[in-house]
Structure formats: C-alpha cells, structure tokens
Write a protein that holds these residues in place. Structure first.
Motif, PDB file in Angstrom:
ATOM      1  N   SER A   1     110.186  58.930  46.968  1.00  0.00           N
ATOM      2  CA  SER A   1     109.592  58.763  45.629  1.00  0.00           C
ATOM      3  C   SER A   1     108.379  57.845  45.764  1.00  0.00           C
ATOM      4  O   SER A   1     108.218  57.178  46.808  1.00  0.00           O
ATOM      5  N   GLY A   2     107.600  57.788  44.716  1.00  0.00           N
ATOM      6  CA  GLY A   2     106.465  56.868  44.697  1.00  0.00           C
ATOM      7  C   GLY A   2     106.947  55.421  44.743  1.00  0.00           C
ATOM      8  O   GLY A   2     106.363  54.573  45.423  1.00  0.00           O
ATOM      9  N   MET A   3     108.044  55.137  44.028  1.00  0.00           N
ATOM     10  CA  MET A   3     108.565  53.765  44.020  1.00  0.00           C
ATOM     11  C   MET A   3     109.109  53.377  45.395  1.00  0.00           C
ATOM     12  O   MET A   3     109.010  52.211  45.793  1.00  0.00           O
ATOM     13  N   ALA A   4     109.681  54.336  46.139  1.00  0.00           N
ATOM     14  CA  ALA A   4     110.138  54.038  47.512  1.00  0.00           C
ATOM     15  C   ALA A   4     108.928  53.696  48.383  1.00  0.00           C
ATOM     16  O   ALA A   4     108.994  52.796  49.234  1.00  0.00           O
TER      17      ALA A   4
ATOM     18  N   ILE B   1      96.365  49.967  47.099  1.00  0.00           N
ATOM     19  CA  ILE B   1      95.979  50.637  45.852  1.00  0.00           C
ATOM     20  C   ILE B   1      96.974  51.745  45.540  1.00  0.00           C
ATOM     21  O   ILE B   1      97.464  52.428  46.444  1.00  0.00           O
ATOM     22  N   ASP B   2      97.270  51.915  44.262  1.00  0.00           N
ATOM     23  CA  ASP B   2      97.991  53.096  43.810  1.00  0.00           C
ATOM     24  C   ASP B   2      96.924  54.137  43.480  1.00  0.00           C
ATOM     25  O   ASP B   2      96.183  54.007  42.508  1.00  0.00           O
ATOM     26  N   ASN B   3      96.840  55.170  44.320  1.00  0.00           N
ATOM     27  CA  ASN B   3      95.779  56.187  44.194  1.00  0.00           C
ATOM     28  C   ASN B   3      96.305  57.471  43.553  1.00  0.00           C
ATOM     29  O   ASN B   3      95.688  58.530  43.654  1.00  0.00           O
TER      30      ASN B   3
ATOM     31  N   HIS C   1     100.745  56.678  47.079  1.00  0.00           N
ATOM     32  CA  HIS C   1     100.816  57.784  46.113  1.00  0.00           C
ATOM     33  C   HIS C   1     102.231  57.998  45.612  1.00  0.00           C
ATOM     34  O   HIS C   1     103.168  57.951  46.406  1.00  0.00           O
ATOM     35  N   SER C   2     102.336  58.315  44.318  1.00  0.00           N
ATOM     36  CA  SER C   2     103.525  59.008  43.875  1.00  0.00           C
ATOM     37  C   SER C   2     103.191  60.468  44.135  1.00  0.00           C
ATOM     38  O   SER C   2     102.404  61.082  43.406  1.00  0.00           O
ATOM     39  N   ALA C   3     103.772  61.033  45.205  1.00  0.00           N
ATOM     40  CA  ALA C   3     103.477  62.431  45.567  1.00  0.00           C
ATOM     41  C   ALA C   3     104.181  63.397  44.623  1.00  0.00           C
ATOM     42  O   ALA C   3     103.973  64.614  44.687  1.00  0.00           O
ATOM     43  N   THR C   4     104.995  62.837  43.736  1.00  0.00           N
ATOM     44  CA  THR C   4     105.617  63.612  42.663  1.00  0.00           C
ATOM     45  C   THR C   4     104.525  64.232  41.779  1.00  0.00           C
ATOM     46  O   THR C   4     104.765  65.231  41.106  1.00  0.00           O
ATOM     47  N   LYS C   5     103.349  63.618  41.793  1.00  0.00           N
ATOM     48  CA  LYS C   5     102.290  63.976  40.852  1.00  0.00           C
ATOM     49  C   LYS C   5     101.321  65.000  41.467  1.00  0.00           C
ATOM     50  O   LYS C   5     101.714  66.120  41.694  1.00  0.00           O
ATOM     51  N   TYR C   6     100.063  64.624  41.748  1.00  0.00           N
ATOM     52  CA  TYR C   6      99.082  65.630  42.190  1.00  0.00           C
ATOM     53  C   TYR C   6      99.395  66.237  43.550  1.00  0.00           C
ATOM     54  O   TYR C   6      99.129  67.419  43.776  1.00  0.00           O
TER      55      TYR C   6
HETATM   56  N1  PLP Z   1     102.453  55.230  40.380  1.00  0.00           N
HETATM   57  C1  PLP Z   1     102.036  55.877  39.291  1.00  0.00           C
HETATM   58  C2  PLP Z   1     100.617  55.741  38.847  1.00  0.00           C
HETATM   59  C3  PLP Z   1     102.932  56.663  38.551  1.00  0.00           C
HETATM   60  O1  PLP Z   1     102.507  57.291  37.445  1.00  0.00           O
HETATM   61  C4  PLP Z   1     104.292  56.749  38.992  1.00  0.00           C
HETATM   62  C5  PLP Z   1     105.279  57.534  38.245  1.00  0.00           C
HETATM   63  O2  PLP Z   1     105.051  57.974  37.135  1.00  0.00           O
HETATM   64  C6  PLP Z   1     104.670  56.051  40.131  1.00  0.00           C
HETATM   65  C7  PLP Z   1     103.721  55.307  40.815  1.00  0.00           C
HETATM   66  C8  PLP Z   1     106.082  56.089  40.637  1.00  0.00           C
HETATM   67  O3  PLP Z   1     106.324  57.313  41.254  1.00  0.00           O
HETATM   68  P1  PLP Z   1     107.754  58.022  41.354  1.00  0.00           P
HETATM   69  O4  PLP Z   1     108.204  58.360  39.981  1.00  0.00           O
HETATM   70  O5  PLP Z   1     107.485  59.217  42.233  1.00  0.00           O
HETATM   71  O6  PLP Z   1     108.668  57.045  42.019  1.00  0.00           O
END
Ligand code: PLP
Length: 374
Positions: A71-74, A168-170, A190-195
C-alpha cells in the motif's frame, strides 16, 4: 536509452523463454529453491514479479532503484522508519494526505520521534521549524486535497544544505507528470493504488530512490513486512504500460473541467494547478510536464451530499487516479480523522469536493456536472 513511454511498456519485463510471450509470467511460488540461485522470498522484496515492476518505476522516476509495497502507507512508513529513530525530528510541509497526518500523529509519537508540520511549504517555512535533531524533510506536491504546489527544487536544496533526507509524496502527479529526483529529492513515494495502478482495482505502494537508499529501506521493509504479492505486482506492471496514455487524457479532462467550473456561478473556488489563477501555477509550469488529473472545488450554497447524489456518470467514491471519474468530499473521507482545528488550518471546508478525472469524454463529464449543479 528509449523514451519514457517506451520504457513504461518494456522495462523490467521478465522474458519467458518457454512461450516467448511478450508479458512477464506470474511466478506464484512463495517457496523458492535457494541452493543454486540464492534466497528469494516475497517479504524480502526480491522475487521476479517484484523486480519487474520496481525496475519499471525506477526507470520512470529516473532513480537507480525502487521497491514496491502492499500500500502507499506501507511505502511511507517503511521509508520513514528506515531513516528515523527515537529522538530524531522530521519536518512535514503544510498540506498532506490525511492518512499521512494521522500516521505521524499516532505512530511517530509512540516511538518518540519528534515532528513539526510547517506553517507552509517553502524553505522559509521549513527553516522556522528546523531543530538540531532534524533528520528529514517530507513534502507532497500537488498536495491532497487542495493541490498546493511546493517548489521541489527549492525544497531539495534546503534539505541538502541542512543535511536532511528529503522525501516527496508524488502520488497526485505520477511519474508521467513529474520526476522529483531530477530536482534532487532523495525518496520519491507513491500510493500505487492511484495512477500507477490506474484502474481502481489494486492496493499498492512504491518508493523510488538511489541504490544506496533503497538498499537501506529494504533492510527495514523486510522487518515491517509490507510486501506485494506476485499477482498484484503483475497487475501493476500491466497498468504502468498504459500510464502515459491514461495520464495524458486525465490531464486534458481535468483542465477542461477546471475551466468549466471556474466560470460556473454555483462554484465558489476551483483548485487546479493548470489554471493561471492558481497560486502555484508558475512553479507547476517549471516542474510539471502536465498538471494532473486531480482538482478540487468549493460549492457556493449547495449541499455536497445531494450534489454528489445528483451525478449520473461521475461516481462518488473514495480513492483516485483510476480510468473512471470519481468525486469525494475530503471532510467525509480522506481528511475525516483531522480535528476541526486541523481542517480549518489546512483550509479544508465542508463545501469542498475533490474530483479525480478519468479517461472518459470531457463533454460527457462536464454535462454531468452541469445537470447536477442545476
Ligand atoms: N498519498 C496520497 C496522496 C494518497 O492520496 C493516499 C491514499 O489516498 C496515500 C498516500 C496512501 O495510499 P494507500 O491508500 O495506497 O495506502
């Protein structure tokens, strides 16, 4: 070297001698022979499917290496816990994803790691909160949900001057629109969950950085355990092949929608870095190749819930970055855990909506917004 669009398709692919197929095979085994080839195990971040997608992300971010997470948080927690220990201090810019704010508040405190959220996102703001024990600087640009733009080069220079590791959170930009490592940032998250995932069907994260930094992060990450399984790695690898075509359409749809909303009498404010009226527009022009698919806007009088229920095509849903256009109210979702004072400080009001532009036809999306506003 091939251009980015070509590397997005080809870099990292694990060639399958057996079938001569064009795609990486999915290697499902988690019990892997070690006598002749060395130890390989998913939680050690060194399986073939993990390597395939990490190589792609590293080449798109212009870094020597990368790691993929569950996950992005991981990704965020593994990267930050690698470089911070009890007694250290980290500076965060103002304006971050709500989950990151919640994480620092709940987790960093527990381990006696000090942190300060700066009053803004400029070197001047960072300087004011710098301490003797500061070890890291963390920024996010464009920021979630107000699309604030941080001058990445200035932030990276500030970090170097003060011997800090910069991160940076990109996520919002994606590597198609912005490469922070080119401006001197150490860790690109990156939260690769997204783009990167792009279809709202996987949960993943990534950190791209130099080989030295990635090797350190891996040592901590394998203890924290946020690794990604082979099937999801493959889906992520497949998605990144189309990143550039998706993001191009999302950039263009978001700009058209932002222009439409800026001229609509029922809208109070529009936040989109592609608009010349946006506070960060000049800096965005300098550091972004496209302005991204994310925008936010404030309704003047309408109720945010009934407005969202009146939409027929655009779906109210959390998350972002997928091919479907979705909309969300940050006060009810991503920033729900923030206190009222924090929300007020960040400028997140209960009339704010955040839209993630998909790849549909822009006119259809605008017509949907138009009828719901009426
Ligand atoms: N960073 C940004 C900008 C996000 O929008 C999110 C989730 O919405 C995260 C990090 C966390 O990512 P994840 O939900 O994949 O853990």
């Amino acid at each position: 070297m091939y251009k980015k669009e070509t590397r997005a398709v080809h870099t990292g692919t694990q060639f399958d001698e057996g079938t001569q197929g064009t795609n990486s095979p999915v290697y499902t085994s988690t019990a892997i022979g070690y006598l002749d080839s060395g130890v390989s195990y998913p939680r050690y971040f060194n399986t073939k499917n993990q390597h395939a997608v990490a190589e792609k992300i590293a080449t798109l971010e212009n870094t020597g290496s990368a790691l993929v997470f569950s996950s992005g948080m991981a990704a965020i927690s593994s990267a930050l816990f690698t470089f911070l220990k009890t007694g250290d201090h980290i500076v965060f810019q103002k304006g971050l994803y709500g989950g990151t704010t919640n994480w620092m508040d709940k987790e960093l405190r527990k381990f006696g790691i000090e942190f300060t959220v700066a009053e803004g996102n400029s070197p001047n703001d960072f300087e004011k909160v710098l301490q003797k024990n500061t070890k890291m600087l963390y920024i996010e640009s464009p920021s979630n949900p107000l699309l604030a733009i941080t001058d990445i080069e200035a932030a990276a220079e500030f970090a170097k001057e003060h011997n800090l590791i910069s991160a940076i959170d990109n996520t919002f930009a994606s590597p198609a629109n912005q490469n922070p490592a080119d401006f001197g940032i150490d860790l690109v998250i990156h939260s690769a969950t997204k783009y990167l995932g792009g279809h709202s069907d996987i949960c993943a994260g990534a950190v791209a950085a130099s080989k030295e930094h990635i090797s350190k992060i891996r040592e901590t990450a394998l203890n924290l355990g946020g690794s990604l399984d082979a099937q999801t790695c493959y889906l992520l690898e497949r998605s990144i092949k189309t990143l550039f075509v998706r993001v191009k359409q999302q950039n263009s749809n978001a700009l058209e929608i932002a222009e439409f909303l800026s001229n609509h009498p029922a809208i109070n404010k529009v936040f989109y870095p592609g608009l010349p009226s946006h506070k960060g527009h000049e800096i965005a022009l300098k550091q972004m190749k496209g302005f991204g698919g994310m925008l936010s806007f404030e309704l003047k009088n309408k109720d945010i819930v009934s407005f969202q229920k009146n939409l027929k095509l655009i779906q109210p849903a959390i998350s972002l970055g997928g091919v479907d256009t979705i909309i969300t109210a940050p006060t009810l979702t991503s920033h729900k855990l923030l206190s009222d004072t924090e929300k007020e400080k960040e400028g997140i009001t209960d009339k704010l909506l955040r839209l993630s532009a998909g790849i549909e036809n822009a006119e259809d999306l605008i017509n949907d917004l138009q009828q719901a506003l009426e």
